[in-house]
Design an enzyme around this catalytic site. Structure first.
Site, PDB file in Angstrom:
ATOM      1  CG  HIS A  16      39.831  43.899  46.201  1.00 43.80           C
ATOM      2  ND1 HIS A  16      41.079  44.105  45.910  1.00 43.80           N
ATOM      3  CD2 HIS A  16      39.093  44.657  45.671  1.00 43.80           C
ATOM      4  CE1 HIS A  16      41.047  45.052  44.990  1.00 43.80           C
ATOM      5  NE2 HIS A  16      39.975  45.327  44.701  1.00 43.80           N
ATOM      6  CG  HIS A  18      37.049  49.641  47.130  1.00 46.18           C
ATOM      7  ND1 HIS A  18      38.198  50.442  47.163  1.00 46.18           N
ATOM      8  CD2 HIS A  18      37.330  48.539  46.099  1.00 46.18           C
ATOM      9  CE1 HIS A  18      39.060  49.863  46.300  1.00 46.18           C
ATOM     10  NE2 HIS A  18      38.615  48.975  45.658  1.00 46.18           N
ATOM     11  NE  ARG A  71      28.641  67.174  51.136  1.00 42.95           N
ATOM     12  CZ  ARG A  71      28.005  67.743  50.449  1.00 42.95           C
ATOM     13  NH1 ARG A  71      27.184  68.905  51.253  1.00 42.95           N
ATOM     14  NH2 ARG A  71      27.835  67.842  49.277  1.00 42.95           N
ATOM     15  CG  ASP A 138      42.699  52.728  48.372  1.00 40.66           C
ATOM     16  OD1 ASP A 138      41.984  53.686  48.389  1.00 40.66           O
ATOM     17  OD2 ASP A 138      42.214  51.839  47.657  1.00 40.66           O
ATOM     18  N   GLY A 170      42.256  53.034  41.744  1.00 37.35           N
ATOM     19  CA  GLY A 170      41.875  54.225  40.687  1.00 37.35           C
ATOM     20  C   GLY A 170      42.182  53.812  39.332  1.00 37.35           C
ATOM     21  CG  HIS A 195      43.424  47.943  43.338  1.00 39.99           C
ATOM     22  ND1 HIS A 195      43.497  48.307  44.617  1.00 39.99           N
ATOM     23  CD2 HIS A 195      42.062  48.081  42.982  1.00 39.99           C
ATOM     24  CE1 HIS A 195      42.227  48.644  45.516  1.00 39.99           C
ATOM     25  NE2 HIS A 195      41.424  48.335  44.041  1.00 39.99           N
ATOM     26  CD  GLU A 198      40.059  46.666  38.302  1.00 37.72           C
ATOM     27  OE1 GLU A 198      38.828  46.819  38.388  1.00 37.72           O
ATOM     28  OE2 GLU A 198      40.688  47.353  38.896  1.00 37.72           O
ATOM     29  CG  ASP A 276      36.241  45.792  43.423  1.00 42.87           C
ATOM     30  OD1 ASP A 276      36.842  46.454  44.194  1.00 42.87           O
ATOM     31  OD2 ASP A 276      36.316  45.886  41.904  1.00 42.87           O
TER      32      ASP A 276
END
Length: 332
Positions: A16, A18, A71, A138, A170, A195, A198, A276
Site C-alpha cells: 500500500h 502510492h 504531464r 485507482d 480518495g 481502500h 480509514e 502509503d
C-alpha cells in the site's frame, strides 16, 4: 543486532504505497521547475511546511495539486524510477503500487502517457535495483461512478501484465454504488483492492467485501470497532494493509500510543505494514517497522509482518518462496 539493523536486513514487501505520494522533494522540485508550476514550493523547508496537513481533506487537496507537475511520459518515468529505487533502498524487494490514474485523466493527461511513462520507469528501476513492481490503478470514490468507469475503461485499454488490481481511494464514501464497476474489473481478471475503513467506519469495510469483492483492504483500521467484522476477516484471512504514520499525519488517529495496530495483531488479523505516501508523510518502510516496534511489536512480530506482506502479495510463486526463505533466515 539492533532492532534497526534487523529491520534493515529484512527483505520487505510493500502493498500500500502510492506512486504520486512517493514524489520525493528533489523530483517534485525538478518537475515543478520544468513546467513552471507556481503553486509548488521550491525549497525543502517550504515543502515540509506544505506537507503539514490539517486533516484528510487538506491532504487530498495538496495531493491533487502536486500531481499537476506530471504531464509527459518522461515525467511519469522519472517518478516511477525515483519512487521504486527509493523503496529498494529500504530492502523492499516487491511492491504493488497504487497509481492515481483518474487524477491524471481529469487533468487531460491521456492514459497512454501515464502507462508509457510508469512502465519505462518500472523497467529501469527493476534492472538497476532488483525490485519487482506491479501497479494498482485507482480512482477517488468521491468523484463518483463516472470516474470509476472512465478509470476502468482506461485500464482495460492499456492493460499490461504489471497491472494486478483495481482500487478506490480518495475521500472515503460508501462503496456500494461501485459494485458494478468492480464486478466488471474482476471479470476482466483484475483483483479488487480498495481502500476502506480509514476515515470511514466498519460499514464501508463490509461494503468493500460484499459489494466490491475485496481480496485485500487498504487501511482497514476501523475493523476494530466491529467484533463480527474482525471475526469475518480472521476466518477468511483477508489482509489489511496498515500504514500507521499515514494515519497520524492525516489526523485519523491521534498518536502511535493509541493506534490499533497492536490490537489488530493480537486479534489474529492478517496485517501488512506500509508507508502509503512516504514523501508526503515523511516516512519510509523502515520507519514503519520501527514504529510498530515502538508500539510493542517484538522482532519476531516484525518478522511475521514481513512474511504477511509476502503472503498477501500477488508476486509470483517463486519470488514469494524465495522471500519467505530469506526473511526466515534473518538472524536477530
Amino acid at each position: 543486532m539492533t532492532v534497526r539493523a534487523f529491520v534493515e536486513a529484512l527483505p520487505k514487501v510493500e502493498l500500500h504505497v502510492h506512486l504520486e505520494g512517493s514524489m520525493w522533494p528533489s523530483t517534485l522540485k525538478a518537475l515543478a521547475d520544468k513546467h513552471d508550476v507556481e503553486a509548488i514550493p521550491r525549497t525543502e523547508d517550504a515543502l515540509r511546511g506544505w506537507f503539514e496537513f490539517r486533516d484528510f481533506a487538506h491532504f487530498i487537496e495538496v495531493y491533487l495539486t502536486s500531481i499537476g507537475v506530471l504531464r509527459d511520459p518522461e515525467d511519469f518515468a522519472r517518478l516511477a524510477y525515483d519512487s521504486l529505487t527509493a523503496l529498494a533502498a529500504h530492502n523492499v524487494r516487491y511492491t504493488e503500487m497504487h497509481v492515481s490514474l483518474f487524477g491524471h485523466l481529469m487533468r487531460g493527461v491521456d492514459a497512454a502517457v501515464v502507462f508509457e511513462g510508469i512502465e519505462e520507469g518500472r523497467r529501469r528501476a527493476e534492472a538497476d535495483s532488483g525490485i519487482v513492481a506491479a501497479w494498482i490503478p485507482d480512482f477517488p470514490g468521491d468523484f463518483g461512478v463516472d470516474a470509476a468507469e472512465r478509470t476502468l475503461d482506461a485500464v482495460l485499454a492499456h492493460r499490461t501484465e504489471s497491472i494486478v488490481g483495481f482500487g478506490i481511494g480518495g475521500i472515503e464514501v460508501p462503496r456500494g454504488e461501485f459494485a458494478d464497476v468492480f464486478a466488471r474489473a474482476r471479470s476482466a481478471g483484475l483483483t479488487s483492492l480498495p481502500h476502506a475503513g480509514e476515515t470511514g467506519g466498519p460499514g464501508h469495510m463490509w461494503s468493500a467485501l460484499n459489494d466490491l469483492g475485496a481480496a485485500r483492504i487498504g487501511h482497514g483500521i476501523a475493523a476494530m470497532q466491529d467484533e463480527r467484522l474482525v471475526a469475518h476477516l480472521v476466518e477468511h484471512r483477508i489482509p489489511l494493509d496498515v500504514s500507521p504514520t499515514s494515519n497520524i499525519r492525516t489526523r485519523v488517529v491521534e498518536s502511535l500510543d493509541v493506534h490499533p495496530l497492536p490490537a489488530m495483531i493480537d486479534a489474529g488479523l492478517v496485517v501488512t505494514l506500509n508507508s502509503d505516501d512516504p514523501s508526503m508523510f515523511g516516512t519510509d518502510l523502515t520507519g514503519e517497522y520501527l514504529a510498530a516496534h515502538s508500539m510493542g511489536v517484538d522482532t519476531e512480530g516484525l518478522r511475521s509482518l514481513a512474511l504477511a506482506g509476502v503472503d498477501a502479495s500477488y508476486a509470483n510463486t517463486e519470488l514469494r518462496r524465495q522471500l519467505r526463505a530469506e526473511i526466515a533466515a534473518v538472524e536477530v
